[in-house]
Scaffold this motif. Structure first.
Motif, PDB file in Angstrom:
ATOM      1  N   LYS A  60       0.832  -1.198   0.000  1.00  6.49           N
ATOM      2  CA  LYS A  60       0.000   0.000   0.000  1.00  6.49           C
ATOM      3  C   LYS A  60       0.867   1.249   0.000  1.00  6.49           C
ATOM      4  O   LYS A  60       1.974   1.244   0.522  1.00  6.49           O
ATOM      5  CB  LYS A  60      -0.928   0.021   1.222  1.00  6.49           C
ATOM      6  N   VAL A  64      -0.755  10.163  -2.972  1.00  6.85           N
ATOM      7  CA  VAL A  64      -1.843  10.423  -3.911  1.00  6.85           C
ATOM      8  C   VAL A  64      -1.289  11.304  -5.022  1.00  6.85           C
ATOM      9  O   VAL A  64      -0.906  12.452  -4.781  1.00  6.85           O
ATOM     10  CB  VAL A  64      -3.039  11.118  -3.231  1.00  6.85           C
ATOM     11  N   GLY A 119      -0.448   5.487  -4.586  1.00  8.00           N
ATOM     12  CA  GLY A 119      -1.517   4.555  -4.249  1.00  8.00           C
ATOM     13  C   GLY A 119      -2.797   4.830  -5.012  1.00  8.00           C
ATOM     14  O   GLY A 119      -3.672   3.968  -5.124  1.00  8.00           O
ATOM     15  N   SER A 120      -2.931   6.051  -5.530  1.00 12.09           N
ATOM     16  CA  SER A 120      -4.100   6.436  -6.313  1.00 12.09           C
ATOM     17  C   SER A 120      -3.755   7.701  -7.086  1.00 12.09           C
ATOM     18  O   SER A 120      -2.747   8.362  -6.797  1.00 12.09           O
ATOM     19  CB  SER A 120      -5.313   6.672  -5.407  1.00 12.09           C
ATOM     20  N   VAL A 137      -2.732   4.139 -15.892  1.00 12.17           N
ATOM     21  CA  VAL A 137      -3.118   3.986 -14.489  1.00 12.17           C
ATOM     22  C   VAL A 137      -3.987   2.755 -14.294  1.00 12.17           C
ATOM     23  O   VAL A 137      -3.747   1.925 -13.411  1.00 12.17           O
ATOM     24  CB  VAL A 137      -3.868   5.240 -13.984  1.00 12.17           C
ATOM     25  N   LEU A 142      -4.729   0.744 -10.336  1.00 11.22           N
ATOM     26  CA  LEU A 142      -4.733   1.847  -9.369  1.00 11.22           C
ATOM     27  C   LEU A 142      -6.075   2.592  -9.396  1.00 11.22           C
ATOM     28  O   LEU A 142      -6.653   2.794 -10.456  1.00 11.22           O
ATOM     29  CB  LEU A 142      -3.611   2.838  -9.689  1.00 11.22           C
ATOM     30  N   PRO A 143      -6.545   3.024  -8.231  1.00 11.52           N
ATOM     31  CA  PRO A 143      -7.750   3.850  -8.194  1.00 11.52           C
ATOM     32  C   PRO A 143      -7.486   5.165  -8.920  1.00 11.52           C
ATOM     33  O   PRO A 143      -6.440   5.798  -8.727  1.00 11.52           O
ATOM     34  CB  PRO A 143      -7.973   4.089  -6.696  1.00 11.52           C
ATOM     35  N   LEU A 144      -8.424   5.582  -9.760  1.00 11.53           N
ATOM     36  CA  LEU A 144      -8.282   6.823 -10.518  1.00 11.53           C
ATOM     37  C   LEU A 144      -9.550   7.647 -10.352  1.00 11.53           C
ATOM     38  O   LEU A 144     -10.663   7.135 -10.520  1.00 11.53           O
ATOM     39  CB  LEU A 144      -8.049   6.520 -12.001  1.00 11.53           C
ATOM     40  N   ALA A 306     -10.285   9.067  -3.715  1.00 17.52           N
ATOM     41  CA  ALA A 306      -8.970   8.463  -3.953  1.00 17.52           C
ATOM     42  C   ALA A 306      -8.486   7.686  -2.738  1.00 17.52           C
ATOM     43  O   ALA A 306      -7.872   6.620  -2.867  1.00 17.52           O
ATOM     44  CB  ALA A 306      -7.960   9.539  -4.326  1.00 17.52           C
ATOM     45  N   ARG A 308     -10.173   6.064  -0.661  1.00 18.17           N
ATOM     46  CA  ARG A 308     -10.893   4.801  -0.440  1.00 18.17           C
ATOM     47  C   ARG A 308     -10.125   3.627  -1.027  1.00 18.17           C
ATOM     48  O   ARG A 308     -10.380   2.471  -0.686  1.00 18.17           O
ATOM     49  CB  ARG A 308     -12.282   4.863  -1.080  1.00 18.17           C
ATOM     50  N   LYS A 309      -9.243   3.923  -1.960  1.00 16.55           N
ATOM     51  CA  LYS A 309      -8.393   2.896  -2.576  1.00 16.55           C
ATOM     52  C   LYS A 309      -9.194   1.780  -3.252  1.00 16.55           C
ATOM     53  O   LYS A 309      -8.781   0.621  -3.264  1.00 16.55           O
ATOM     54  CB  LYS A 309      -7.458   2.270  -1.535  1.00 16.55           C
ATOM     55  N   SER A 311     -10.219  -0.292  -6.273  1.00 13.95           N
ATOM     56  CA  SER A 311      -9.636  -0.552  -7.588  1.00 13.95           C
ATOM     57  C   SER A 311     -10.734  -0.592  -8.648  1.00 13.95           C
ATOM     58  O   SER A 311     -11.909  -0.738  -8.333  1.00 13.95           O
ATOM     59  CB  SER A 311      -8.898  -1.895  -7.577  1.00 13.95           C
TER      60      SER A 311
END
Length: 335
Positions: A60, A64, A119-120, A137, A142-144, A306, A308-309, A311
């Protein structure tokens, strides 16, 4: 001087490396006394937690990545200040870059963010961005979060304002003041923001019994100089209406300059409305009537999404469309 590591902290505090690690990472259940002792020793030794090593252990990252179209417009300053504060309060760190409305630069920055181990990612996309441009991304899971301007068909998290209603509020304000002709200056065409605002303006015109031609659309740069140049050009042709909608508050300062050069007083001879509701609008004289599109809330909500991670494979991405509000000030005249 060699940086002290966790082994030195553990030895000085008389605890195991595992216990020191739990204290310094905020995990586990060490006693209050142990936590206080380890943290005190860490401060004395000048211990700095190695975030990259922690990322390797946990998989993790608290980084950001934020890529903005530009940061010259004070709107983005408001947005990023709120965004950064939200990330900081969560214990994270913001890595900021600007794409300068350049698709190639945006592509390189997205790839760089991935390489830096964020991480995002939060992206305010440049003009012309498509769903394919987000691949660097998304391919890494990765969270976007896309903010301000949506990317059609991307299916990623989005935070923005109701652009159609924003345009409607701006035009309706002028129509209510008695204007029957206006011009909309600035904004890149065929973006969701510009298209939405144009649609709202047209809806207001239709409700007022006016044709679409009652508002001349003049898309282009969002810089104050662009508004000034267009207004002076229209005036030289004898086609400048006495009602102007600027794409943002920053650009409205150029409209004010043009008005002065033309010997016109804003709020008396000409009406000007814009979008954003940044502090700059209160500095202009008379104060600028604007549509509040909540830049600070966009920034905070984007950061929350972001963090919240989630995916891309965790189900439908969250989306939030904020409600705009008209802020009436003295820049609109009643005809």
């Amino acid at each position: 001087m060699k940086r002290k590591g966790i082994k030195e902290v553990a030895a000085a505090a008389g605890v195991s490396v595992a216990t020191a690690s739990h204290v310094l990472s905020g995990t586990g259940r060490p006693s209050a006394e142990t936590r206080k002792r380890v943290l005190g020793i860490a401060d004395e030794l000048g211990f700095i937690r190695d975030a990259s090593a922690a990322r390797l252990r946990t998989g993790k990252s608290n980084l950001v990545g934020v890529i903005l179209n530009n940061i010259v417009n004070p709107f983005f300053s408001e947005l990023v200040a709120s965004l950064e504060a939200t990330v900081y309060e969560s214990g994270g760190l913001t890595l900021l870059a600007t794409a300068q409305n350049d698709l190639v630069r945006q592509e390189q920055l997205l790839a760089s963010m991935v390489a830096q181990g964020v991480g995002s990612v939060i992206l305010s996309p440049v003009h012309g961005s498509t769903a394919d441009d987000l691949a660097p991304v998304l391919a890494h899971g990765l969270p976007l979060v896309v903010c301000v301007r949506d990317v059609v068909g991307s299916r990623v998290a989005f935070v923005g304002v109701d652009d159609e209603k924003s345009g409607y509020l701006a035009a309706e304000c002028l129509l209510a003041a008695g204007h029957r002709s206006m011009v909309f200056i600035g904004g890149y065409p065929h973006t969701t923001t510009w298209d939405g605002r144009c649609a709202g303006i047209r809806r207001a015109l239709a409700e007022g019994g006016l044709p679409e031609a009652a508002c001349r659309m003049m898309p282009g740069l969002m810089h104050p100089d662009f508004a000034e140049e267009k207004m002076l050009s229209l005036a030289s042709q004898g086609t400048l209406p006495n009602a102007v909608i600027c794409f943002n508050d920053d650009q409205a300062s150029g409209a004010y300059r043009a008005s002065r050069k033309l010997g016109m007083t804003v709020g008396r001879d000409i009406s000007i409305v814009a979008f954003d509701n940044i502090p700059q609008g209160r500095i202009l004289y008379p104060e600028l009537t604007t549509v509040d599109i909540q830049p600070a809330l966009i920034g905070r909500t984007s950061a929350e999404f972001a963090l919240r991670k989630a995916s891309p494979n965790d189900g439908p991405a969250p989306r939030r469309t904020l409600e705009p509000a008209l802020v009436r000030r003295a820049s609109v005249i009643s005809t």
